[in-house]
Design a protein around this motif. Sequence first.
Motif, PDB file in Angstrom:
ATOM      1  N   GLY A   1      57.283  61.289  48.039  1.00  0.00           N
ATOM      2  CA  GLY A   1      57.222  59.843  47.916  1.00  0.00           C
ATOM      3  C   GLY A   1      56.038  59.277  48.679  1.00  0.00           C
TER       4      GLY A   1
ATOM      5  N   VAL B   1      54.429  57.618  43.691  1.00  0.00           N
ATOM      6  CA  VAL B   1      55.747  58.261  43.640  1.00  0.00           C
ATOM      7  C   VAL B   1      56.711  57.499  44.550  1.00  0.00           C
ATOM      8  N   PRO B   2      57.847  57.031  44.026  1.00  0.00           N
ATOM      9  CA  PRO B   2      58.737  56.187  44.838  1.00  0.00           C
ATOM     10  C   PRO B   2      59.625  56.948  45.809  1.00  0.00           C
TER      11      PRO B   2
ATOM     12  N   GLU C   1      62.416  49.158  34.529  1.00  0.00           N
ATOM     13  CA  GLU C   1      61.846  48.986  35.863  1.00  0.00           C
ATOM     14  C   GLU C   1      62.934  48.513  36.817  1.00  0.00           C
TER      15      GLU C   1
ATOM     16  N   LEU D   1      56.732  58.781  35.862  1.00  0.00           N
ATOM     17  CA  LEU D   1      55.498  58.496  36.598  1.00  0.00           C
ATOM     18  C   LEU D   1      54.324  58.485  35.629  1.00  0.00           C
TER      19      LEU D   1
ATOM     20  N   VAL E   1      63.002  59.633  37.053  1.00  0.00           N
ATOM     21  CA  VAL E   1      61.955  58.629  37.222  1.00  0.00           C
ATOM     22  C   VAL E   1      60.729  59.033  36.427  1.00  0.00           C
TER      23      VAL E   1
ATOM     24  N   ALA F   1      62.680  50.245  43.812  1.00  0.00           N
ATOM     25  CA  ALA F   1      62.654  51.616  44.330  1.00  0.00           C
ATOM     26  C   ALA F   1      63.809  51.867  45.282  1.00  0.00           C
TER      27      ALA F   1
ATOM     28  N   ARG G   1      55.072  52.886  50.304  1.00  0.00           N
ATOM     29  CA  ARG G   1      56.269  52.916  49.464  1.00  0.00           C
ATOM     30  C   ARG G   1      56.172  51.848  48.378  1.00  0.00           C
TER      31      ARG G   1
ATOM     32  N   ARG H   1      62.862  53.926  35.927  1.00  0.00           N
ATOM     33  CA  ARG H   1      64.012  54.827  35.860  1.00  0.00           C
ATOM     34  C   ARG H   1      64.395  55.063  34.397  1.00  0.00           C
TER      35      ARG H   1
ATOM     36  N   ALA I   1      50.344  55.570  39.167  1.00  0.00           N
ATOM     37  CA  ALA I   1      51.569  55.111  39.821  1.00  0.00           C
ATOM     38  C   ALA I   1      51.798  55.875  41.126  1.00  0.00           C
TER      39      ALA I   1
ATOM     40  N   THR J   1      58.740  49.053  43.160  1.00  0.00           N
ATOM     41  CA  THR J   1      59.520  49.299  41.942  1.00  0.00           C
ATOM     42  C   THR J   1      59.278  50.715  41.417  1.00  0.00           C
ATOM     43  N   ALA J   2      60.118  51.127  40.486  1.00  0.00           N
ATOM     44  CA  ALA J   2      59.980  52.440  39.841  1.00  0.00           C
ATOM     45  C   ALA J   2      60.501  52.337  38.408  1.00  0.00           C
TER      46      ALA J   2
END
Length: 252
Positions: A193, A158-159, A138, A152, A150, A141, A123, A129, A156, A126-127
Motif C-alpha cells: 500500500g 495501491v490502497p 469507487e 489498479l 481491488v 480506501a 495513502r 473495488r 493509481a 479512494t479505491a
Amino acid sequence: MQRPAAFDLTLGLTVLTVIGMVAAAVGTWSPVFPYNSVVTLAGIIVVYLAGGVPAGLRALDALWREHVLDIDLLMVVAAVAAAAVGAPLEGAVLLTLFSMSTTLESRALGRARRAIEALMALRPETALRKSPDGKVSEVAAADLVVGDVVVLRPGARVPVDGVIAEGHGSLDESTITGESMPVLKEIGAAVIGGSINQTGGFVMQADRVGADTLLARIVQMVARAQRSRAPIQRLADRVAGWFVPLVVAVAV
C-alpha cells in the motif's frame, strides 16, 4: 502556485536573541565602540525579552497545566538571579544558549512531524473495488476489508497491502522501500500500500488493511520514535523533577 512558508516564531525569537547577545558582547568587549553602555543595555534587554519571556511563559504553562517545575523555570530563575546580582551579561549568555537548544529541538520534532505527514499522504483516499458480480465501484480506501478485490489502473496508488490476482504492473515502491527502479509485479506477487502502479493494470486481493498495512506500521513507528525520549533525556527529566524545586527553594 506554491504557498509561502509559515513564519517560524521560535526560530525568529532565537535569531533575535542571538542578535541581542552579539550586540551586548560587542558593547561590553569593544572599548573603541561608541555608546558601549547603550549598546550593551539594548542587547541584554533584547535577549531577556526574546529569550527569557517565551521560556517564562512555557514554565508558567507547565506549572499551571501539569503542576511541574521544569527546566524552563530554572533557566529563567538563573538568568533573573544573575541580573539581580549585577551579572546580566552572564544571564543573557544562559538565555541565548537555552533559546538555541530549544529551537534545535523544535526543528527536529518538526522534521519528524513532516515525515509522518508525508507518509500519511501516500495513502489514497479512494479505491476501485470489484464486487463478486464483476461490478467496479469507487469506495473509500478506509472501507476496504481483507479479501476485497481491488482494481489498479495505470497511475493509481495501491490502497492496501495485497497480492496480485490478475494482470501485471510496474510499481514504484521508492517511497516505501527506497528501491529507485520500478518493480515488475505479476500474478501472485505481493504489493505494498502506498506504492504507485506506473504501467499496466491488475486486480489485487487485499490481505492487510487499515493499521495492519506496512505503511500504517511505518507511520506508527515514526510517531512512536517522535514521542520517545533517549535514556539520557529521561534521566535528565527525572533529575530536573527534584533538582528544579530544590534550586528554587534554596534561592528563595
